[in-house]
Design a protein around this motif. Structure first.
Motif, PDB file in Angstrom:
ATOM      1  N   VAL A 113      89.059  58.333  39.570  1.00 53.20           N
ATOM      2  CA  VAL A 113      90.093  59.371  39.602  1.00 53.20           C
ATOM      3  C   VAL A 113      90.037  60.220  38.339  1.00 53.20           C
ATOM      4  O   VAL A 113      90.009  61.462  38.391  1.00 53.20           O
ATOM      5  CB  VAL A 113      91.494  58.754  39.777  1.00 53.20           C
ATOM      6  CG1 VAL A 113      92.569  59.831  39.666  1.00 53.20           C
ATOM      7  CG2 VAL A 113      91.603  58.054  41.130  1.00 53.20           C
ATOM      8  N   SER A 114      90.016  59.557  37.158  1.00 51.26           N
ATOM      9  CA  SER A 114      89.946  60.319  35.913  1.00 51.26           C
ATOM     10  C   SER A 114      88.603  61.034  35.786  1.00 51.26           C
ATOM     11  O   SER A 114      88.521  62.141  35.254  1.00 51.26           O
ATOM     12  CB  SER A 114      90.185  59.407  34.705  1.00 51.26           C
ATOM     13  OG  SER A 114      89.188  58.406  34.612  1.00 51.26           O
ATOM     14  N   ASN A 117      88.896  64.164  37.731  1.00 51.61           N
ATOM     15  CA  ASN A 117      89.764  65.097  36.994  1.00 51.61           C
ATOM     16  C   ASN A 117      89.025  65.757  35.834  1.00 51.61           C
ATOM     17  O   ASN A 117      89.196  66.958  35.567  1.00 51.61           O
ATOM     18  CB  ASN A 117      91.007  64.367  36.470  1.00 51.61           C
ATOM     19  CG  ASN A 117      91.982  64.028  37.574  1.00 51.61           C
ATOM     20  OD1 ASN A 117      91.998  64.683  38.625  1.00 51.61           O
ATOM     21  ND2 ASN A 117      92.797  63.012  37.362  1.00 51.61           N
TER      22      ASN A 117
END
Length: 354
Positions: A113-114, A117
């Protein structure tokens, strides 16, 4: 598709003669501004130097060994490092190009997820057209467990993530030599590499610079990461004026590593180059053939042994019995469970562990 070049700038280049007009960092930033404007090529910088900037600002003579002190110096120095980049980019672009700071630890890329991002942020910055992202390891929070280890590795991993056109690692020599050119006049520059053999790695030496982390060994490890993703890497001398232009025009005295083309899907790139490897799983010949020739998943029956401290969901290196890495993957069990079920067929596992 617009070209994106990742440029790794080492500590020596950031600090050497920085107050003079001919300092390496001034020349590099000036050249990036010129190429970006004239050729519409995007650049992303991976820069070392935060701790060194902190040492300079506070007037400390020797780099401290205590982790918390180094982290404090990085905290002070990162502000100074970005101030220098901001001033240089504004000056040489006539207030048209600006740097953007991105600080990372290895765990930022381990989490998908990071990781996504971060990619979105980088792509948006590049889409703005007048931004050059400057990436550094977040030394203020990074411990040994979550460090990339060096910015050579970080630059290669970033280059793979953004599918860069080229990775340029700038250092204080022209490239990879057959020996140490500072000690041996007989050492010859290797201008092109198309096969990352053991002999190539045997030419590398570690650094003795107290403010630097990596030497030629870490640069070749970075080359290997980019190589596997099909990205060409150049190791060149950052003290040479107009070095980036010379590289793009094929006129630089440097070492160019030209890999075979890669068509690795993006998720597999994340597994292979994004996540930190937490251990090794050794497989037999049957499992090796199934993985390499059939694209099969690894089953416990093909596992001979394992090492490390990994848990479910971690990334591991898959190796032959002799230790040759043949791939990487996400494990569905931790090391303790794997050691209990290794070598067993699925039916046996279901019977023994209902």
């Amino acid at each position: 598709m617009k070209q994106v070049i990742v440029v790794k700038i080492g500590t020596d280049l950031v600090h050497s003669n920085r107050k003079t007009r001919n300092s390496p960092i001034r020349n590099i930033v000036r050249e990036i501004c010129k190429i970006k404007k004239e050729n519409h090529i995007d650049f992303l910088i991976v820069s070392s130097g935060a701790i060194g900037c902190g040492v300079d600002l506070l007037g400390i003579k020797d780099r401290p060994k205590e982790l918390s002190f180094r982290q404090a110096l990085a905290s002070v120095g990162q502000v100074e490092l970005m101030r220098r980049y901001t001033q240089l980019f504004k000056f040489y672009s006539h207030n048209e190009i600006f740097p953007a700071q991105i600080l990372l630890t290895a765990t930022d890329l381990d989490n998908r997820v990071s990781y996504i991002n971060i990619l979105n942020t980088i792509h948006k910055l590049l889409d703005l057209g007048n931004i050059v992202p400057v990436i550094n390891e977040n030394d203020t929070v990074a411990t040994e467990e979550i460090k990339f280890g060096d910015n050579d590795t970080l630059s290669a991993r970033i280059a793979v993530r953004i599918n860069a056109s080229l990775l340029v690692i700038l250092t204080d020599v022209d490239g990879l030599y057959t020996g140490n050119p500072k000690l041996s006049p007989e050492a010859k520059l290797i201008t092109e590499v198309r096969n990352l053999s053991q002999q190539i790695f045997s030419y590398a030496e570690e650094t003795n610079n107290e403010y630097s982390v990596g030497g030629m060994v870490t640069k070749l490890e970075a080359v290997k990461i980019a190589w596997r993703a099909g990205i060409t890497t150049v190791i060149a001398n950052g003290y040479v004026k107009n070095i980036l232009t010379k590289i793009l025009q094929g006129e630089a005295s440097c070492t160019k590593f030209i890999p075979p083309k890669s068509t690795i899907p993006h998720r597999k790139k994340w597994i292979a180059f994004g996540k930190t490897v937490k251990g090794r799983v050794f497989v037999d010949e049957g499992a090796k053939n199934a993985l390499l020739n059939k694209g099969s998943s690894l089953l416990p029956v093909g596992v001979v042994s394992a090492e490390g401290n990994f848990k479910k969901g971690d990334c591991v290196s898959v190796c032959t019995i002799k230790g040759e890495e043949i791939g990487r993957g996400i494990v569905s069990v931790g090391i303790n469970d794997l050691l209990m079920i290794k070598g067993k067929k699925t039916a046996e596992i279901k019977k023994d562990y209902p």
